[in-house]
Motif scaffolding. Sequence first.
Motif, short mmCIF file in Angstrom:
data_model
loop_
_atom_site.label_atom_id
_atom_site.label_comp_id
_atom_site.label_asym_id
_atom_site.label_seq_id
_atom_site.Cartn_x
_atom_site.Cartn_y
_atom_site.Cartn_z
N LEU A 4 0.83 -1.20 0.00
CA LEU A 4 0.00 0.00 0.00
C LEU A 4 0.87 1.26 0.00
CD1 LEU A 4 -2.88 1.38 0.43
CD2 LEU A 4 -2.23 1.44 2.82
N LEU A 5 1.83 1.32 0.90
CA LEU A 5 2.65 2.52 1.04
C LEU A 5 3.54 2.75 -0.17
CD1 LEU A 5 3.57 2.20 4.82
CD2 LEU A 5 1.84 3.68 3.77
N VAL A 6 4.21 1.70 -0.63
CA VAL A 6 5.09 1.84 -1.81
C VAL A 6 4.26 2.24 -3.03
CG1 VAL A 6 6.60 0.59 -3.41
CG2 VAL A 6 6.89 0.30 -0.95
N SER A 7 3.12 1.59 -3.22
CA SER A 7 2.26 1.90 -4.37
C SER A 7 1.77 3.34 -4.33
CB SER A 7 1.07 0.94 -4.41
OG SER A 7 1.50 -0.39 -4.57
N ALA A 8 1.34 3.79 -3.17
CA ALA A 8 0.84 5.17 -3.04
C ALA A 8 1.96 6.17 -3.33
CB ALA A 8 0.27 5.40 -1.65
N LEU A 9 3.12 5.95 -2.75
CA LEU A 9 4.24 6.88 -2.94
C LEU A 9 4.69 6.94 -4.39
CD1 LEU A 9 6.36 8.78 -1.68
CD2 LEU A 9 7.81 6.76 -1.37
N VAL A 10 4.87 5.77 -5.00
CA VAL A 10 5.34 5.71 -6.38
C VAL A 10 4.37 6.43 -7.31
CG1 VAL A 10 5.67 4.12 -8.33
CG2 VAL A 10 6.77 3.66 -6.14
N VAL A 11 3.09 6.14 -7.18
CA VAL A 11 2.12 6.73 -8.11
C VAL A 11 1.90 8.22 -7.82
CG1 VAL A 11 -0.30 6.67 -8.85
CG2 VAL A 11 1.04 4.57 -8.76
N LEU A 46 -9.97 3.57 -9.58
CA LEU A 46 -10.23 2.29 -8.92
C LEU A 46 -10.41 1.18 -9.96
CD1 LEU A 46 -12.61 3.27 -5.98
CD2 LEU A 46 -10.38 2.14 -5.78
N ALA A 47 -11.21 1.43 -10.96
CA ALA A 47 -11.47 0.41 -11.98
C ALA A 47 -10.20 0.10 -12.77
CB ALA A 47 -12.58 0.89 -12.92
N ASN A 48 -9.53 1.14 -13.24
CA ASN A 48 -8.35 0.97 -14.08
C ASN A 48 -7.22 0.29 -13.31
OD1 ASN A 48 -5.84 1.70 -15.54
ND2 ASN A 48 -7.29 2.71 -16.90
N HIS A 49 -6.96 0.74 -12.11
CA HIS A 49 -5.82 0.22 -11.35
C HIS A 49 -6.10 -1.15 -10.74
CE1 HIS A 49 -3.25 4.09 -11.05
NE2 HIS A 49 -3.82 3.95 -12.23
N ALA A 50 -7.35 -1.44 -10.43
CA ALA A 50 -7.68 -2.79 -9.96
C ALA A 50 -7.41 -3.80 -11.08
CB ALA A 50 -9.13 -2.87 -9.49
N PHE A 134 -5.51 -6.05 -3.99
CA PHE A 134 -6.27 -5.09 -3.21
C PHE A 134 -5.40 -3.94 -2.72
CE2 PHE A 134 -7.81 -3.37 0.80
CZ PHE A 134 -9.08 -2.96 0.43
N TRP A 135 -4.28 -4.25 -2.05
CA TRP A 135 -3.45 -3.19 -1.46
C TRP A 135 -2.70 -2.39 -2.52
CZ3 TRP A 135 -5.03 -1.46 2.79
CH2 TRP A 135 -5.58 -2.30 3.77
N VAL A 136 -2.31 -3.02 -3.61
CA VAL A 136 -1.65 -2.28 -4.69
C VAL A 136 -2.65 -1.32 -5.33
CG1 VAL A 136 -0.63 -2.47 -7.00
CG2 VAL A 136 0.19 -3.94 -5.16
N ALA A 137 -3.86 -1.81 -5.66
CA ALA A 137 -4.88 -0.94 -6.27
C ALA A 137 -5.28 0.17 -5.31
CB ALA A 137 -6.10 -1.76 -6.70
N ALA A 138 -5.41 -0.16 -4.03
CA ALA A 138 -5.74 0.87 -3.03
C ALA A 138 -4.62 1.91 -2.93
CB ALA A 138 -5.99 0.23 -1.66
N GLY A 139 -3.38 1.45 -2.93
CA GLY A 139 -2.24 2.36 -2.83
C GLY A 139 -2.09 3.24 -4.05
N THR A 140 -2.20 2.65 -5.24
CA THR A 140 -2.05 3.46 -6.45
C THR A 140 -3.21 4.44 -6.60
OG1 THR A 140 -3.05 1.73 -7.84
CG2 THR A 140 -0.63 1.77 -7.68
N THR A 141 -4.41 4.02 -6.18
CA THR A 141 -5.55 4.94 -6.22
C THR A 141 -5.34 6.08 -5.22
OG1 THR A 141 -7.05 3.17 -6.92
CG2 THR A 141 -8.05 5.11 -5.92
N LEU A 142 -4.86 5.75 -4.04
CA LEU A 142 -4.54 6.78 -3.05
C LEU A 142 -3.51 7.76 -3.61
CD1 LEU A 142 -4.73 7.95 -0.16
CD2 LEU A 142 -2.95 6.31 0.50
N GLY A 143 -2.47 7.23 -4.24
CA GLY A 143 -1.45 8.09 -4.85
C GLY A 143 -2.03 9.00 -5.92
#
Length: 188
Positions: A4-11, A46-50, A134-143
């Motif tokens: 989640l954290l890495v995905s959010a930061l990167v995106v 959410l749709a695209n990144h999931a 789930f956590w990657v899509a949530a993190g990238t969406t958060l980012g």
Amino acid sequence: MESLLVSALVVAIAEIGDKTQLLAIILATRFKKPVPIILGILVATLANHALAALAGSLVSGLFDGAWFKWAIAVSFVAMAAWALIPDKADDDLPGGAGRYGVFLTTTIAFFLVEMGDKTQIATVALGARFHDVFWVAAGTTLGMMVANIPAVYLGEAATKIVPLKYVRLGAALIFLGLGIWAGVEAMR
């Protein structure tokens, strides 16, 4: 939690100055209705990144050999190089909300513009790296939301806060670090 954290930061970093952030600025400037624009960005992302995280996770499960781990490492390094290239807004953006309204226009435009975008490809790579849709899509969406909500509210002024060349350099360094990290793990 790491995914989640890495995905959010990167995106979040990669999104600054990206064509989808430029689209958010254009939509905000054109429609002047931030809430439906933000909700449209959220739904589209959410749709695209999931789907992207799922694709990355499935592909990595099929190809679990050392060569695939090296391909993931190389993809992060390639993303580092791509992050250094400035994006421009596409010329074929919607002319108006028309009969679909601001929310649906934003959702459709954002979903389509995100296809093949560096943040979507990063999401595929992150899905392959972490195997946690789930956590990657949530993190990238958060980012994406962290980068785009200020863009919607501040419009063009958001791009003048931090020089984009430094943001692109920071994003490139993060992708490079992830590529090195994945390369080290591929050597094991």
